[in-house]
Structure formats: structure tokens, C-alpha cells
Design an enzyme around this catalytic site. Structure first.
Site, PDB file in Angstrom:
ATOM      1  N   ILE A 137     -72.939  -7.307 -30.429  1.00  0.00           N
ATOM      2  CA  ILE A 137     -72.501  -8.084 -29.271  1.00  0.00           C
ATOM      3  C   ILE A 137     -74.079  -7.742 -28.135  1.00  0.00           C
ATOM      4  O   ILE A 137     -74.069  -7.828 -26.875  1.00  0.00           O
ATOM      5  CB  ILE A 137     -71.188  -8.284 -28.315  1.00  0.00           C
ATOM      6  CG1 ILE A 137     -70.265  -8.970 -29.311  1.00  0.00           C
ATOM      7  CG2 ILE A 137     -71.487  -8.331 -26.795  1.00  0.00           C
ATOM      8  CD1 ILE A 137     -69.185  -9.418 -29.356  1.00  0.00           C
ATOM      9  N   HIS A 162     -95.439 -26.377 -47.642  1.00  0.00           N
ATOM     10  CA  HIS A 162     -96.488 -25.149 -47.355  1.00  0.00           C
ATOM     11  C   HIS A 162     -97.649 -25.774 -46.031  1.00  0.00           C
ATOM     12  O   HIS A 162     -98.059 -27.290 -46.067  1.00  0.00           O
ATOM     13  CB  HIS A 162     -98.049 -25.497 -48.425  1.00  0.00           C
ATOM     14  CG  HIS A 162     -99.272 -24.880 -48.295  1.00  0.00           C
ATOM     15  ND1 HIS A 162     -98.876 -22.949 -48.363  1.00  0.00           N
ATOM     16  CD2 HIS A 162    -100.060 -24.825 -48.114  1.00  0.00           C
ATOM     17  CE1 HIS A 162    -100.222 -22.265 -47.845  1.00  0.00           C
ATOM     18  NE2 HIS A 162    -100.087 -23.591 -48.070  1.00  0.00           N
ATOM     19  N   MET A 208     -64.026 -13.258 -38.784  1.00  0.00           N
ATOM     20  CA  MET A 208     -63.739 -13.399 -36.895  1.00  0.00           C
ATOM     21  C   MET A 208     -65.316 -13.756 -36.743  1.00  0.00           C
ATOM     22  O   MET A 208     -66.076 -13.085 -35.912  1.00  0.00           O
ATOM     23  CB  MET A 208     -64.134 -11.694 -36.661  1.00  0.00           C
ATOM     24  CG  MET A 208     -62.819 -10.768 -36.866  1.00  0.00           C
ATOM     25  SD  MET A 208     -61.757 -10.999 -35.562  1.00  0.00           S
ATOM     26  CE  MET A 208     -62.206  -9.653 -35.038  1.00  0.00           C
TER      27      MET A 208
END
Length: 457
Positions: free
Chosen positions: A172, A432, A305
Site C-alpha cells: 500500500i 513470437h 487478505m
């Protein structure tokens, strides 16, 4: 007393359960003390990623000389950025409630347990044979009343600061420091140790530290000793590990030092529900607490979480409660990402965790420079690190750092979801020169490491 078939406390991701149950004709009460949608769309992952979109463009312009392009930014309209983000947030609460039919009663307030199956809210008592706790988490409180936590940024009210000090070293703190710094707000990040993103694999976090520090002003081994707020400015006394003090000032002060259990308002002492030493609710493999018929999902359990984990749990709980599902939810893996510059994506164990567990493993770290698309970014730091069980070729952990790492990781997740053998990544066909092609040499190198290990044994 009002009777329901289902009571849900917390209207984040668990609001999906209210929608599905009501469509089955179940009478549902859903209780929310803030805004419907919960932390993620209102104050967390969604608005913060909207901000990071602006940061990404700003960084690209500032670093265009890497591509031999001389460019300047004439203006960054930070007020417009926050206006747009705030407008988005304002639509979330009503959008969530629009999904409910007449079987859902929406209640704004704080739900408290009177007993195992009775909830009190706004002076009224409710009961149901099935109760779901989905109260999420909250930021650790800032030590000064004028200081922010992440909950105070969305929606941002009042004047946008010209300078900000951010305390923290997790995702955060890093995501927000990346944004504020990128859009021209004077930013200083305070980190108490020498490590940043310490939960990541140590090799990856070392690369991150080196690259991130090029764009964000960071003081390591530093914390705040004194806070004085006067004339709309924080005057701080900083202290480092040598006990040397210095002064620093900024208009805003943000604490992003972690999150904690949000269950202290539930009056769980009136029930048989138990919590662990961190205040998170204990549950069995079917999400049920010690109180029969009371379940907990998402961050309130303190287990994963992550929003994507909560979504899976809510979906599975609906099947357990209303669709005769009998199997527990077993996560094969739990990926996550850090949306900064650089971007990180990780799944499985880190090398330091493998050492701690004393398990057999080999590692392989490969740069992305064999991919022309990766070369076009003109970045040299991107890496893929695999941690492998050398007996089975099982991917124990994978850690990416570089552009679009969170997208590239899904290729590894597919293999892990099926039979988890890294040789599939070596043998599959890649477009590719797509960015994902950088995974091919990483897989090839890792298989070589495993085979060399087997040969030596």
C-alpha cells in the site's frame, strides 16, 4: 424480532451472496456500516489502481529519453485526476444495491451479536439460522488525528497536498508513493529498516528496492520521533537507527503500516465465536466458526487478505449453504501482485520460506532479454525466478518483476492449476515476440537446473 434465512454483516464481496440467495427466494438482511462494495472498490484496490494508471503514463513520459525521445510534461491536473476517481467511487454504493431484489433488506449500521444467532443493529434485533461475517479489515490507526490512513484518500476531501510523507514499506505504501511521486507531488517514503516489500522473495525485493529508489525519495532505517501540526503543515522530527535526528515538513502525512482485524465492534464476547491472538476469527475448513451456523469469509479470517481470495470464498460458501456442495475449498495456490513501477507478481513460497521449511528445492533466475517485446521496453532489470521441487518438477514458487508481471503470471497459474509441472511451460508454443515469451527461456533454464540436480544426485 425480525427473522431471516440469512444475515450478512459486511457488504463487500459478500454482497454477491445476498444477490444469489435472494434469487433463490431466501429472505436476506445485509448490514453495512459504511458503503456497499467494501474496501476494495471504495477505498482500496480499485481506486488505487485507477491512480496508478495516471502514474504509469506520467512515468513513461518522464523516462522517454530511454527511447531517445525528448519530452516534457507541461501540466499534470491532479485535481482532475482525483475528481475523476472520486466520481467513480460515488457510483459504487448505489450500483451494488441495484442488484438486490425485494428479498434483500439493506440495513446501514453496526451489527453486534447478542447471542450466537441474534444480531442487534440500530436498536432492532434480527435472527437467522445462517449468519455470515464479512467485516474485512481496517488500517492501523495513525498516531496523529490529522494524519491519513489509506481510508482517507478515497474519496479525497479538501485540498490536494503539494507534498506528502508516507510511512510504511508494504504494497500500500509503495503503490501510493509511486502515484504521488509520479504526478509531481513532493513525496518522501519513510522505511524503518533497510528492506522494502519484505514479504516478497528477497532477490526480487532487492531488485525492486534498487529500481523503485530511482523514482521515489526513500529514507531507510528512519521513523518519526515527533509530530507537530501547525498552519496546515506537518513538522516532523525524524530519527534513524543511529539515533540521529533531522527535520522534515510536508502538507500531508500518510500512515500505511498495515491493516488489522475489524471485528472488535461485533461483541463476539456474547457468542461462542473464537478469535486468534491477532483478533481474527477462527473457522473450520467450511468457513464455520465455533458458533454453529455462523460463518466467516474474506479478510475477517485473517488468512489470505486478498480480494480474489474473498471472492472465491464467498462463491464457495454460497454453494455450501444453498447448493448442496459438500467439499471444502482448497486453494492450490494464492497469487498476488504489487502494482507499482516496477510491477511485481508472486505465487507460492519465497526462497527464504523454502529455507525456513527446510524443504528440497532448486532455483533459477532468468532475465527477459530473450524476448524482443521485453527488449523494446529498454529495461534491463526484469526477472523471472522459479523455485522448483527437483524430484517432481513442481512449481513451489514463481516471482516476476517487470512490466505486466501480473498479467504474465496467469500463464504460470494455469499450469499450477492443472498438474503443476514446469515442463509444460518449456514445451508449449508461445506467440513470437509477445512479452510472455520471456517465460520460455526461464522455463528452459529451470528444467536444465532440475536435470543437472538429478544428474548430480
Amino acid at each position: 424480532m425480525k427473522k431471516f434465512d440469512l444475515i450478512i454483516i459486511g457488504a463487500g464481496r459478500a454482497s454477491n451472496l445476498a444477490v444469489s440467495a435472494s434469487k433463490m427466494g431466501k429472505k436476506v438482511a445485509i448490514i453495512e456500516k459504511s458503503k456497499f462494495g467494501g474496501t476494495c472498490p471504495n477505498r482500496g484496490c480499485v481506486p488505487s489502481k485507477l491512480l496508478i494508471g495516471y502514474a504509469h503514463v506520467a512515468r513513461a513520459i518522464k523516462e522517454s529519453n530511454r527511447h531517445f525521445i525528448d519530452s516534457t510534461i507541461n501540466k499534470i491536473d491532479v485535481e482532475k485526476i482525483f475528481e475523476e476517481t472520486n466520481n467513480y467511487i460515488s457510483k459504487i454504493d448505489p450500483a451494488y444495491k441495484k442488484r438486490f431484489n425485494e428479498n434483500v433488506e439493506v440495513i446501514y449500521g453496526t451489527g453486534k451479536f447478542v447471542s450466537n444467532n441474534i444480531i442487534s443493529v440500530n436498536g432492532e434485533e434480527l435472527t437467522a439460522p445462517k449468519i455470515v461475517i464479512a467485516t474485512g479489515t481496517k488500517p492501523i490507526k495513525a498516531p496523529h488525528e490529522k494524519a491519513w490512513t489509506s481510508d482517507d484518500i478515497f474519496p479525497l476531501k479538501g485540498e490536494i497536498p503539494k507534498s506528502i510523507t508516507i510511512v510504511g514499506s508494504g504494497f500500500i505504501a509503495c503503490e501510493l508513493a509511486n502515484f504521488f511521486s509520479a504526478v509531481g507531488i513532493e513525496t518522501k517514503l519513510l522505511v524503518r529498516s533497510q528492506r522494502i516489500l519484505s514479504n516478497e522473495d528477497s532477490d526480487i525485493s532487492a531488485i525492486f528496492k534498487e529500481e523503485f529508489s530511482k523514482n521515489v525519495d526513500i529514507l531507510f532505517d528512519t521513523s518519526i520521533d515527533e509530530i507537530d501540526y501547525k498552519d496546515k503543515q506537518f513538522n516532523l522530527i525524524l530519527i534513524n537507527k543511529e539515533n540521529q535526528k533531522s527535520k522534515h515538513s510536508s502538507q500531508a502525512l500518510l500512515y500505511a503500516t498495515g491493516r488489522q482485524s475489524n471485528t472488535d465492534s461485533l461483541d463476539l464476547q456474547n457468542t461462542d465465536i473464537q478469535v486468534n491472538d491477532r483478533g481474527y476469527i477462527k473457522r473450520d475448513e467450511f468457513f464455520e466458526t465455533n458458533a454453529k451456523g455462523v460463518y466467516v469469509v474474506g479478510d475477517a479470517s485473517g488468512e489470505h487478505m486478498l480480494q480474489h481470495a474473498a471472492a472465491q470464498e464467498v462463491n464457495h460458501l454460497g454453494k455450501l449453504l444453498f447448493e448442496n456442495e459438500s467439499k471444502a475449498l482448497k486453494f492450490k495456490y494464492m497469487p498476488h501482485a504489487v502494482f507499482t513501477e516496477p510491477e511485481i507478481a508472486s505465487v507460492g513460497i519465497t526462497e527464504q520460506k523454502a529455507k525456513e521449511l527446510n524443504i528440497k528445492y532448486v532455483t533459477s533466475t532468468t532475465n527477459w532479454l530473450a524476448s524482443a517485446k521485453a527488449m523494446s521496453t529498454r529495461l534491463k532489470y526484469p526477472r523471472t525466478k522459479f523455485i522448483i521441487n527437483p524430484d517432481t518438477y513442481e512449481i513451489l514458487g514463481c516471482h516476476l518483476i517487470g512490466p505486466e508481471s501480473s498479467t504474465m503470471m496467469h500463464q504460470i497459474l494455469v499450469v499450477m492449476h492443472l498438474d503443476n509441472d514446469i515442463r509444460h511451460l518449456k514445451e508449449m508454443l508461445y506467440i513470437h515476440p509477445a512479452l510472455n515469451e520471456a517465460i520460455l527461456p526461464a522455463a528452459v533454464n529451470t528444467v536444465k537446473v532440475v536435470e543437472a540436480y538429478k544428474k548430480d544426485k
